[in-house]
Design a protein around this motif. Structure first.
Motif, PDB file in Angstrom:
ATOM      1  N   PHE A   1     -13.107  -1.735  -3.296  1.00 27.91           N
ATOM      2  CA  PHE A   1     -12.246  -2.170  -2.722  1.00 27.91           C
ATOM      3  C   PHE A   1     -12.319  -3.615  -1.801  1.00 27.91           C
TER       4      PHE A   1
ATOM      5  N   ILE B   1      -9.644  -4.871   4.255  1.00 31.59           N
ATOM      6  CA  ILE B   1      -8.605  -5.545   4.900  1.00 31.59           C
ATOM      7  C   ILE B   1      -8.777  -5.473   6.481  1.00 31.59           C
TER       8      ILE B   1
ATOM      9  N   THR C   1      -9.332 -12.065  -0.087  1.00 33.92           N
ATOM     10  CA  THR C   1      -9.824 -11.237   0.770  1.00 33.92           C
ATOM     11  C   THR C   1     -10.427 -12.182   2.279  1.00 33.92           C
TER      12      THR C   1
ATOM     13  N   GLU D   1      -1.594  -4.005  -9.308  1.00 31.31           N
ATOM     14  CA  GLU D   1      -0.018  -4.116  -8.362  1.00 31.31           C
ATOM     15  C   GLU D   1       1.021  -4.817  -9.151  1.00 31.31           C
TER      16      GLU D   1
ATOM     17  N   VAL E   1      -9.461  -1.297  -6.166  1.00 31.93           N
ATOM     18  CA  VAL E   1      -8.285  -1.934  -5.595  1.00 31.93           C
ATOM     19  C   VAL E   1      -8.229  -3.195  -4.877  1.00 31.93           C
TER      20      VAL E   1
ATOM     21  N   PRO F   1      -6.938  -6.424  -2.303  1.00 34.11           N
ATOM     22  CA  PRO F   1      -6.575  -6.452  -0.887  1.00 34.11           C
ATOM     23  C   PRO F   1      -5.089  -6.940  -0.816  1.00 34.11           C
ATOM     24  N   GLU F   2      -4.756  -6.730   0.607  1.00 35.88           N
ATOM     25  CA  GLU F   2      -3.139  -7.216   0.723  1.00 35.88           C
ATOM     26  C   GLU F   2      -2.892  -8.596   0.019  1.00 35.88           C
TER      27      GLU F   2
ATOM     28  N   GLY G   1      -3.053  -8.689  -3.166  1.00 31.83           N
ATOM     29  CA  GLY G   1      -3.463  -8.617  -4.533  1.00 31.83           C
ATOM     30  C   GLY G   1      -4.364  -9.503  -5.017  1.00 31.83           C
TER      31      GLY G   1
ATOM     32  N   ARG H   1       0.360  -0.313  -0.030  1.00 29.19           N
ATOM     33  CA  ARG H   1      -0.854  -0.905   0.779  1.00 29.19           C
ATOM     34  C   ARG H   1      -2.119  -0.616   0.173  1.00 29.19           C
ATOM     35  N   ALA H   2      -3.064  -1.542   0.296  1.00 28.26           N
ATOM     36  CA  ALA H   2      -4.428  -1.359  -0.315  1.00 28.26           C
ATOM     37  C   ALA H   2      -4.788  -0.044   0.019  1.00 28.26           C
ATOM     38  N   ASP H   3      -5.023   0.656   1.235  1.00 30.39           N
ATOM     39  CA  ASP H   3      -5.431   1.744   1.550  1.00 30.39           C
ATOM     40  C   ASP H   3      -4.649   3.067   0.784  1.00 30.39           C
TER      41      ASP H   3
END
Lengths: 222, 222
Positions: free
Chosen positions: A66, A69, A97, A150, A171, A173-174, A176, A202-204
């Motif tokens: 991941f 974030i 990121t 996404e 996955v 980051p925000e 994408g 959201r990423a999480d």
């Protein structure tokens, strides 16, 4: 077995345990054990193992990759990966990121705490931040990657047709992945893009959902 | 359309938008619309709708019933329920629930923020805290309840055999449900207990995992 100063401080000053009190122990390999306090001092003490309370429960061979974030949500991803059953957690730096470093020790402590809280006996290793490019360069293609893409917002694919074996979930980051990253990932044989439903997550949230889907299709939730 | 003082403050003082700027609008019923600023003042202003940008996306008829836990984790559950696609969120007080009241307005604002963040066009209604007993007393048995029963730690059942239709997911507080509550839930025809894998999950993790499994078996992730 002797205790170090931190352990003794926690058991005897914070938890105020006395000689004879029972403690649950785990080392990540041998399950859960019951022990009793045989010596208790401010900065030292010792425990005696009484017997095994639960067998070791290792997660399936699933890694989570991941992009870190915000601090709170990064902590959350590590906690959830530990709870939902990942064997290893790999933070990566992607083009979008923001983080250029992480506190690996803090995240590792977070994974330990999640295991303790949930009475788990396995603590996933959290590796240090590395570039996605470097990770992919040295990647063993025998480990497939399930990529939460996404751009595939729509019905989630069923994972039922996927081959069991070593996997990693990826996955972003925000914001994408970048166009270049997407093109690269699409070109890799061992990467399977997957949709996580008709809503943007959201990423999480994406990490939790992808681990859950994988565990129920290929993991130890079956 | 005219803006109220809060909206104008946000758009013109915080976001510093000027006349002509584009804004995305949603009201929870008519999808997403693009509008432009036609008047901008400190505490007033107006927008003109230009056209629809996305159709309304309503979640399936899934409710989430949960017992409020610590503030941060309660916020998290509401956020995740909104993102993963629940139609309604019902906090309940169980025997082991510490909270005796909630800030319904704050949780509702949280659900709205989650929808905004994820470009959703639907905001689940968050109801006020009620006793689990009162909720079950008035329950319409046509809506089935998928109960994340923490005593069923083991392989997760497949949800594939469940009947589609209105459902609610029920997850308990830390410490789970009391013996009396468990006996009652087990006795209700419309309640289906379900395991969420071989690890014990925190309440917020259980909520995410249960919604994901339901969405992929019976919801709009299929």
């Amino acid at each position: 077995m002797p205790l170090n100063a931190d352990q003794a401080h926690y058991l005897f000053s914070v938890m105020r345990l006395a000689v004879g009190a029972r403690v649950a122990l785990f080392n990540g390999r041998d399950g859960e054990w019951t022990a009793e306090v045989v010596e208790a001092a401010k900065k030292a003490g010792s425990l005696r193992c009484l017997g095994q309370a639960a067998p070791q429960l290792n997660p399936p061979d699933l890694w989570l990759i991941f992009a870190p974030i915000k601090k709170e949500r990064t902590d959350f991803i590590v906690e959830k990966a530990a709870e939902l059953g990942c064997a290893k957690i790999l933070p990566v730096q992607t083009e979008f990121t923001n983080a250029s470093r992480i506190r690996q020790d803090r995240l590792q402590a977070h994974a330990l705490e999640a295991a303790e809280q949930c009475l788990g006996t396995y603590v996933p290793e959290v590796s240090d931040l590395q570039a996605l490019q470097a990770l992919l360069k040295g990647w063993d293609p025998a480990r497939r990657i399930l990529w939460g893409d996404e751009s595939l917002v729509g019905p989630a694919q069923t994972l039922a047709g996927l081959t069991p074996g070593p996997w990693a979930i990826l996955v972003g980051p925000e914001g994408g992945f970048s166009e270049a990253e997407r093109a690269q990932l699409r070109g890799l044989d061992y990467v399977t893009p997957v949709s996580l439903g008709p809503r943007i997550l959201r990423a999480d949230t994406a990490a939790c959902a992808a681990i859950t889907l994988w565990q129920s299709a290929l993991g130890d939730w079956m």
